[in-house]
Design an enzyme around this catalytic site. Structure first.
Site, PDB file in Angstrom:
ATOM      1  N   ASP A  65      38.938  23.765  32.392  1.00  0.00           N
ATOM      2  CA  ASP A  65      38.839  25.190  32.660  1.00  0.00           C
ATOM      3  C   ASP A  65      38.390  25.821  31.338  1.00  0.00           C
ATOM      4  O   ASP A  65      38.461  25.181  30.284  1.00  0.00           O
ATOM      5  CB  ASP A  65      40.210  25.719  33.092  1.00  0.00           C
ATOM      6  CG  ASP A  65      40.210  27.216  33.223  1.00  0.00           C
ATOM      7  OD1 ASP A  65      39.328  27.738  33.931  1.00  0.00           O
ATOM      8  OD2 ASP A  65      41.077  27.882  32.619  1.00  0.00           O
TER       9      ASP A  65
ATOM     10  N   ASP B  55      38.574  29.798  30.335  1.00  0.00           N
ATOM     11  CA  ASP B  55      39.402  30.903  29.839  1.00  0.00           C
ATOM     12  C   ASP B  55      40.864  30.458  29.750  1.00  0.00           C
ATOM     13  O   ASP B  55      41.458  30.077  30.752  1.00  0.00           O
ATOM     14  CB  ASP B  55      39.294  32.103  30.794  1.00  0.00           C
ATOM     15  CG  ASP B  55      37.877  32.668  30.846  1.00  0.00           C
ATOM     16  OD1 ASP B  55      37.292  32.889  29.782  1.00  0.00           O
ATOM     17  OD2 ASP B  55      37.365  32.873  31.962  1.00  0.00           O
TER      18      ASP B  55
ATOM     19  N   GLY C 287      42.519  32.663  36.251  1.00  0.00           N
ATOM     20  CA  GLY C 287      41.891  31.623  37.065  1.00  0.00           C
ATOM     21  C   GLY C 287      41.214  32.102  38.332  1.00  0.00           C
ATOM     22  O   GLY C 287      40.475  31.352  38.949  1.00  0.00           O
ATOM     23  N   ILE C 288      41.469  33.333  38.745  1.00  0.00           N
ATOM     24  CA  ILE C 288      40.858  33.763  40.006  1.00  0.00           C
ATOM     25  C   ILE C 288      39.572  34.567  39.750  1.00  0.00           C
ATOM     26  O   ILE C 288      39.384  35.136  38.687  1.00  0.00           O
ATOM     27  CB  ILE C 288      41.839  34.520  40.936  1.00  0.00           C
ATOM     28  CG1 ILE C 288      42.268  35.863  40.350  1.00  0.00           C
ATOM     29  CG2 ILE C 288      43.055  33.660  41.243  1.00  0.00           C
ATOM     30  CD1 ILE C 288      43.071  36.698  41.329  1.00  0.00           C
TER      31      ILE C 288
ATOM     32  N   ARG D  30      36.298  37.229  39.853  1.00  0.00           N
ATOM     33  CA  ARG D  30      36.216  38.671  39.571  1.00  0.00           C
ATOM     34  C   ARG D  30      36.509  39.494  40.826  1.00  0.00           C
ATOM     35  O   ARG D  30      37.273  40.459  40.785  1.00  0.00           O
ATOM     36  CB  ARG D  30      34.818  38.991  39.049  1.00  0.00           C
ATOM     37  CG  ARG D  30      34.705  40.366  38.434  1.00  0.00           C
ATOM     38  CD  ARG D  30      33.263  40.620  38.000  1.00  0.00           C
ATOM     39  NE  ARG D  30      32.722  39.496  37.250  1.00  0.00           N
ATOM     40  CZ  ARG D  30      31.424  39.212  37.125  1.00  0.00           C
ATOM     41  NH1 ARG D  30      30.526  39.977  37.706  1.00  0.00           N
ATOM     42  NH2 ARG D  30      31.022  38.166  36.438  1.00  0.00           N
TER      43      ARG D  30
ATOM     44  N   SER E 283      34.541  31.575  36.072  1.00  0.00           N
ATOM     45  CA  SER E 283      33.831  32.697  35.451  1.00  0.00           C
ATOM     46  C   SER E 283      32.321  32.602  35.607  1.00  0.00           C
ATOM     47  O   SER E 283      31.718  31.567  35.343  1.00  0.00           O
ATOM     48  CB  SER E 283      34.172  32.771  33.963  1.00  0.00           C
ATOM     49  OG  SER E 283      33.343  33.738  33.336  1.00  0.00           O
TER      50      SER E 283
ATOM     51  N   ASN F 137      30.507  34.205  33.703  1.00  0.00           N
ATOM     52  CA  ASN F 137      30.042  34.388  32.322  1.00  0.00           C
ATOM     53  C   ASN F 137      30.274  33.144  31.465  1.00  0.00           C
ATOM     54  O   ASN F 137      30.163  33.204  30.237  1.00  0.00           O
ATOM     55  CB  ASN F 137      30.774  35.574  31.684  1.00  0.00           C
ATOM     56  CG  ASN F 137      30.470  36.881  32.393  1.00  0.00           C
ATOM     57  OD1 ASN F 137      29.311  37.277  32.477  1.00  0.00           O
ATOM     58  ND2 ASN F 137      31.491  37.522  32.930  1.00  0.00           N
TER      59      ASN F 137
ATOM     60  N   ASP G 233      45.003  26.232  32.515  1.00  0.00           N
ATOM     61  CA  ASP G 233      46.097  27.105  32.061  1.00  0.00           C
ATOM     62  C   ASP G 233      46.638  27.982  33.190  1.00  0.00           C
ATOM     63  O   ASP G 233      47.610  28.693  32.989  1.00  0.00           O
ATOM     64  CB  ASP G 233      45.617  28.031  30.934  1.00  0.00           C
ATOM     65  CG  ASP G 233      44.653  29.066  31.467  1.00  0.00           C
ATOM     66  OD1 ASP G 233      43.654  28.673  32.100  1.00  0.00           O
ATOM     67  OD2 ASP G 233      44.905  30.272  31.281  1.00  0.00           O
TER      68      ASP G 233
HETATM   69  C1  G6P Z   1      38.500  33.050  34.728  1.00  0.00           C
HETATM   70  C2  G6P Z   1      39.584  33.985  34.231  1.00  0.00           C
HETATM   71  C3  G6P Z   1      39.814  35.086  35.233  1.00  0.00           C
HETATM   72  C4  G6P Z   1      38.512  35.767  35.598  1.00  0.00           C
HETATM   73  C5  G6P Z   1      37.534  34.763  36.158  1.00  0.00           C
HETATM   74  C6  G6P Z   1      36.195  35.365  36.522  1.00  0.00           C
HETATM   75  O1  G6P Z   1      39.010  32.239  35.708  1.00  0.00           O
HETATM   76  O2  G6P Z   1      40.792  33.291  34.005  1.00  0.00           O
HETATM   77  O3  G6P Z   1      40.733  36.017  34.692  1.00  0.00           O
HETATM   78  O4  G6P Z   1      38.717  36.786  36.547  1.00  0.00           O
HETATM   79  O5  G6P Z   1      37.346  33.734  35.201  1.00  0.00           O
HETATM   80  O6  G6P Z   1      35.518  35.745  35.358  1.00  0.00           O
HETATM   81  P1  G6P Z   1      34.127  36.506  35.300  1.00  0.00           P
HETATM   82  O7  G6P Z   1      33.673  36.282  33.893  1.00  0.00           O
HETATM   83  O8  G6P Z   1      33.218  35.893  36.298  1.00  0.00           O
HETATM   84  O9  G6P Z   1      34.412  37.932  35.617  1.00  0.00           O
HETATM   85 MG    MG Z   2      41.954  29.633  32.757  1.00  0.00          MG
END
Ligand code: G6P
Ligand code: MG
Length: 219
Positions: free
Chosen positions: A8, A10, A45-46, A48, A115, A117, A169
């Protein structure tokens, strides 16, 4: 035998939770919604869109789908702007060492992040080179706790789930790994990732030596 690692991003390779918090807080303040660190924790982990829906549910807000997308995009702009300041100094302690070690020992290494990003974050960290495959929020339709992103990453590594270890995490990330039939290493408190096969309080403790010592029969 373990032949691959799926990470993972983030909260494992770098700590973006605070940047996500600030961006969601900024949007929530502008909208007059309540948002705090406890709620931010539950978004680990979830995706956006699932995140904004959770914040709206918490505030008992209903909006048209187009508006929800627009607000999520607004939050993302704030978040992406804050990523500009991220550098090679921003690995979580121990993360770069583990990635380097895995590379030197010839393990397959993939990213399995929710993510959208993720590539930008890896570029800021100069971490692209550690991965054979990068799976992010654009790779599969169903995000964690569905196991899809990890299953896809394992497929790209040409390994079955039982030969891969997922490092996560988030509670929902460990759920995803378990549902997919992967071995799991949880990073964080027991209340969050105590259901992983092996748990460390921080990435600094998650050395290849410790991991191998725990999963003795699998290396
Ligand atoms: C990760 C983070 C989440 C976030 C998700 C989407 O899993 O832990 O908190 O919402 O990525 O991220 P993004 O960069 O696509 O908004
Ligand atoms: Mg994470």
């Amino acid at each position: 035998m373990i032949k691959g690692f799926i990470f993972d991003l983030d909260g494992v390779i770098t700590d973006t939770a605070e940047l996500h918090y600030e961006a969601w807080k900024n949007l929530s303040d502008a909208m007059g919604w309540h948002f705090d660190r406890g709620l931010n924790e539950s978004l680990r982990g979830i995706s956006r869109m699932d995140s904004i829906k959770a914040i709206m549910d918490h505030n008992k807000i209903e909006l048209e789908p187009g508006m929800v997308e627009e607000l999520a995009e607004r939050k993302n702009k704030i978040y992406v702007d804050s990523l500009g300041g991220m550098t090679e100094q921003d690995y979580l302690p121990g993360a770069r060492e583990l990635l380097t070690h895995l590379r030197n020992e010839g393990f397959g290494v993939a990213l399995g992040s929710s993510s959208k990003n993720a590539v930008m974050v890896l570029q800021q960290l100069n971490a692209i080179r550690y991965f054979d495959f990068i799976g992010d929020g654009n790779t599969v339709a169903k995000s964690k706790p569905a196991p899809d992103i990890f299953l896809y990453a394992a497929q790209q590594l040409k390994l079955p789930p039982a030969q891969c270890l997922v490092v996560e995490d988030a509670e929902k990330g460990v759920d995803a790994a378990k549902t997919g039939g992967f071995y799991s290493v949880g990073i964080g408190p027991k209340e969050r990732v105590g259901h992983a096969d092996l748990r460390f309080d921080s990435m600094g403790e998650a050395t290849l030596f410790e991991i191998k010592s725990h999963f003795k029969d699998l290396f």
